[in-house]
Structure formats: C-alpha cells, structure tokens
Design an enzyme around this catalytic site. Structure first.
Site, mmCIF file in Angstrom:
data_model
loop_
_atom_site.group_PDB
_atom_site.id
_atom_site.type_symbol
_atom_site.label_atom_id
_atom_site.label_comp_id
_atom_site.label_asym_id
_atom_site.label_seq_id
_atom_site.Cartn_x
_atom_site.Cartn_y
_atom_site.Cartn_z
ATOM 1 N NE ARG A 34 -3.917 -2.093 2.176
ATOM 2 C CZ ARG A 34 -3.936 -3.132 3.007
ATOM 3 N NH1 ARG A 34 -3.097 -3.195 4.007
ATOM 4 N NH2 ARG A 34 -4.817 -4.102 2.839
ATOM 5 C CB SER A 35 2.464 2.990 -2.677
ATOM 6 O OG SER A 35 3.312 4.087 -2.896
ATOM 7 C CB THR A 55 -10.206 -6.714 -2.402
ATOM 8 O OG1 THR A 55 -10.548 -6.745 -1.003
ATOM 9 C CG2 THR A 55 -11.414 -6.221 -3.174
ATOM 10 C CB ILE A 56 -10.419 -11.540 0.663
ATOM 11 C CG1 ILE A 56 -10.036 -10.636 1.841
ATOM 12 C CG2 ILE A 56 -9.243 -12.335 0.133
ATOM 13 C CD1 ILE A 56 -9.722 -11.414 3.118
ATOM 14 N NE ARG A 70 -15.369 -24.007 25.793
ATOM 15 C CZ ARG A 70 -14.088 -24.328 25.834
ATOM 16 N NH1 ARG A 70 -13.449 -24.628 24.725
ATOM 17 N NH2 ARG A 70 -13.452 -24.334 26.981
ATOM 18 C CG MET A 96 -9.724 -10.167 7.677
ATOM 19 S SD MET A 96 -8.271 -10.190 6.585
ATOM 20 C CE MET A 96 -6.983 -9.910 7.782
ATOM 21 N NE ARG A 128 -9.512 -2.572 3.736
ATOM 22 C CZ ARG A 128 -8.405 -2.138 4.324
ATOM 23 N NH1 ARG A 128 -8.476 -1.358 5.364
ATOM 24 N NH2 ARG A 128 -7.224 -2.492 3.852
ATOM 25 C CB ALA A 184 -23.666 -19.093 11.400
ATOM 26 C CD GLU A 236 -11.636 -6.643 9.194
ATOM 27 O OE1 GLU A 236 -10.709 -6.941 9.953
ATOM 28 O OE2 GLU A 236 -11.438 -6.290 8.013
ATOM 29 C CG HIS A 250 -3.461 -11.122 7.988
ATOM 30 N ND1 HIS A 250 -3.685 -10.514 9.197
ATOM 31 C CD2 HIS A 250 -3.347 -10.133 7.072
ATOM 32 C CE1 HIS A 250 -3.688 -9.198 9.022
ATOM 33 N NE2 HIS A 250 -3.488 -8.942 7.746
ATOM 34 N NE ARG A 309 -4.309 -9.991 2.601
ATOM 35 C CZ ARG A 309 -3.936 -8.952 3.352
ATOM 36 N NH1 ARG A 309 -4.838 -8.299 4.059
ATOM 37 N NH2 ARG A 309 -2.689 -8.564 3.406
HETATM 38 O O1 F6P Z 1 -8.709 -5.388 2.251
HETATM 39 C C1 F6P Z 1 -8.281 -6.680 2.531
HETATM 40 C C2 F6P Z 1 -8.056 -6.865 4.011
HETATM 41 O O2 F6P Z 1 -7.655 -8.201 4.223
HETATM 42 C C3 F6P Z 1 -9.244 -6.508 4.900
HETATM 43 O O3 F6P Z 1 -10.228 -7.505 4.941
HETATM 44 C C4 F6P Z 1 -8.566 -6.283 6.216
HETATM 45 O O4 F6P Z 1 -9.306 -5.415 7.044
HETATM 46 C C5 F6P Z 1 -7.264 -5.643 5.810
HETATM 47 O O5 F6P Z 1 -7.028 -6.019 4.451
HETATM 48 C C6 F6P Z 1 -6.089 -6.050 6.633
HETATM 49 O O6 F6P Z 1 -5.013 -5.297 6.217
HETATM 50 P P1 F6P Z 1 -3.508 -5.584 6.636
HETATM 51 O O7 F6P Z 1 -3.050 -6.785 5.852
HETATM 52 O O8 F6P Z 1 -2.783 -4.363 6.271
HETATM 53 O O9 F6P Z 1 -3.517 -5.882 8.100
#
Ligand code: F6P
Length: 316
Positions: free
Chosen positions: A72-73, A126-127, A163, A170, A172, A187, A223, A251, A254
């Site tokens: 990310r630049s 993007t995921i 439980r 993830m 965002r 769920a 999240e 992560h 990802r």
């Molecule tokens: O945008 C992709 C993503 O994996 C989001 O789901 C997550 O909030 C964010 O990137 C995490 O970013 P980083 O890898 O910088 O922690």
C-alpha cells in the site's frame, strides 16, 4: 514489440499468482514483452521493474499470495513520486499496465493516467468483495473456502464442549465474507456492518433452543461491526448462559492454495484486460456480473460505494 507490465497493489489475494502466470503467457502469445513491477506502486517508484519470461511463472499457479509482492503506497498519492514512476516506465518503453487491486489502488492509477496518460486496466482483487460495479473480485472464493474449513473445524470443538463460538471474519466495512459464510455454514447468528442489530431480540429464542437441547452456537461476525467480538462472546455468557470463545480468523483468510474458481477467474480477467488494452481501452476496470465481463470506467467503479446484496439475508 510493445511492452506491458503487471502490478499487484493493496491486500494480496489468492488468485494473484494464477493471474501473473497467465499475464506472462498471454502477453507473449500476443507479441507483447511482459514486465513485472515488484512491490506494488512502491516498486514503480523505486524502479523494481523486470522483464518476465515463462520460467519465472512455472509452478506458481498453485500458490497463494503474489510472486511479485504487493504494497500500500503512500508515496504514489503524491504527484512528484508519480512523475518518477512515469520516467521509470518510459525508460523501458512500457505504456500499458495491468493492475490487480482494490478501488483505492484504482484511484491512484486514475490520477497517474490523468497526469501522464499511461494506459491501464484494473482487475478487481480483494477478499472483501467490496468494489462497486463488479459482483466478483479475485480471491473471494478462496477466502470463503478457507473460512468454511475453519468454521467446520471450530464446529467440531464447539459441539464437543457445549460452547458458543464467535468467529470474526475480515472484510473491513463490508459484510460479504461474513454473510456468505454464515449462510453456507448454517450459523445461528450473523452480524455485519450493513445491518443494524439488537442482540436482545435473539435472547429468548436462543435460551429456548438450549432448553430444547442445543449444545452449541456458531456466530459469524464481520470485523467492521461496531461491537468487539469479545463483547458478543460476553453477551452469550451473561445473557444466554453458555460458555463462549472468540476466534479471530485474521490473515489466514488471505492465504491458501487458489481454488479452481479463482484460477479460472484469474485467467479470464487477465485475458479480457490484455485484450481491452490492445483494443485501445485507455483506463478501465474489467468487471464481472451476471451479464458477463464488462469494462467499466474508473469513475463508475470508484465513485460509489459497494452495496451488499441484502436479498441474501433471507437465506440466513
Ligand atoms: O482489504 C483486505 C483486508 O484483508 C481486509 O479484509 C482487512 O481489514 C485488511 O485487508 C487487513 O489489512 P492488513 O493486511 O494491512 O492488516
């Protein structure tokens, strides 16, 4: 022979490597010289631009992440660094770019195009699946499958122990991963940022379910919701009366071996992107919907926010 470069920008996704492989092979087939830009727009500024060949991409189709790195630049947001990037591309006579990234990455490219006229095609990657104008972003299917396997494993332990598990995905501000995962995992609770909720509304029903023999709960939360996952777990303990644990998938979502769907979509996206550039499309994003593949303008893709398909909620 014209030259073309590929860049990955923003969060990596599983599916980028199949795209990179096909980029090299299809460029060569079309008589273009393929280049890699390493480490996203940072590499464009720092001149990490290297000619690619078949041997660079052999065997990468099965690997998650990206062979050429991503970033990310912040510097690319500034015109003086974009001017350096342009000089670096000119030195190698590169006038076409294929960029795998999200809408933030496309906005940066739009500025680059307006200032320096470098032709580009974006591939939504993007995921989060949160890009306006496309129903599918590369990497989403692999992420969903990783989440599915994780939930399946958690279910084993949840059911053994009586439980409630609060599983955080993830995404965002976008609840797509959580919503699809909740539907396809059966769920009991799903909380996403797009839908207001009141936990009180679930209390009577959940307590009744326990009385009737329910041994465990699976709650999938995105999240981006306002409450912390631990608060949801506390609510299960205090109001529903069941021991609970939080599992933040993080992560892990990802990475992983790209699914068949993501491999195929990577090939399709790249083929359309290169064809579009060769046909003279100046600055576009190749999008996918029920209608098939379509080129959309950067303005269209970046000017609106993605909206979750709320019709999906009926399947919860
Ligand atoms: O945008 C992709 C993503 O994996 C989001 O789901 C997550 O909030 C964010 O990137 C995490 O970013 P980083 O890898 O910088 O922690």
């Amino acid at each position: 022979m014209s030259s073309i470069a590929i860049i990955c920008s923003g969060g990596d996704v599983s599916g980028m490597n199949p795209a990179i492989k096909h980029f090299v092979e299809y460029s060569l087939k079309k008589g273009l010289t393929p280049y890699f830009v390493y480490d996203g727009y940072e590499g464009l500024i720092d001149n990490k631009i290297v000619e690619a060949s078949y041997k660079d991409v052999s065997g990468i189709i099965i690997r998650g992440g990206t062979l050429i790195g991503s970033a990310r630049s912040k510097r690319f947001m500034q015109p003086e660094f974009r001017a350096i990037a342009k000089q670096n591309l000119d030195a190698l006579d590169i006038h076409m770019l294929v960029v795998l990234g999200g809408d933030g990455s496309f906005r940066g490219l739009h500025a680059f195009y307006k200032e320096h006229g470098v032709q580009f095609c974006g591939i939504p990657s993007t995921i989060d699946n949160d890009i306006h104008g496309t129903d599918y972003c590369l990497g989403v299917d692999t992420a969903l499958n990783i989440i599915k396997s994780s939930i399946d494993s958690i279910r084993d332990t949840a059911s053994s122990f009586r439980r409630a598990f609060v599983i955080e995905t993830m995404g965002r501000d976008c609840g797509y991963l959580a919503l699809i995962s909740a539907i396809t995992s059966g769920a009991e609770l799903c909380l996403v940022p797009e839908i207001a909720y009141d936990l009180k509304e679930y209390e009577e029903d959940f307590k009744e379910q326990i009385k009737n023999g329910r041994r465990y709960f699976i709650a999938i939360v995105s999240e981006g919701i306002e409450q912390d996952s631990q608060e949801i777990a506390n609510w299960f303990e205090e109001k529903i009366g069941i021991e609970s644990r939080v599992s933040i998938l993080g992560h892990i979502q990802r990475g992983g071996n790209p699914t068949i769907y993501d491999r195929l979509m990577a090939y399709k996206f790249v083929t359309h992107a290169i064809n579009g550039l060769l046909e003279g499309k100046e600055e576009s994003v190749i999008c996918y919907s029920k209608k098939g593949f379509e080129f959309k303008s950067i303005d269209e893709v970046t000017s609106s926010k993605y909206h979750l398909d709320l019709e999906l909620v009926q399947f919860l």
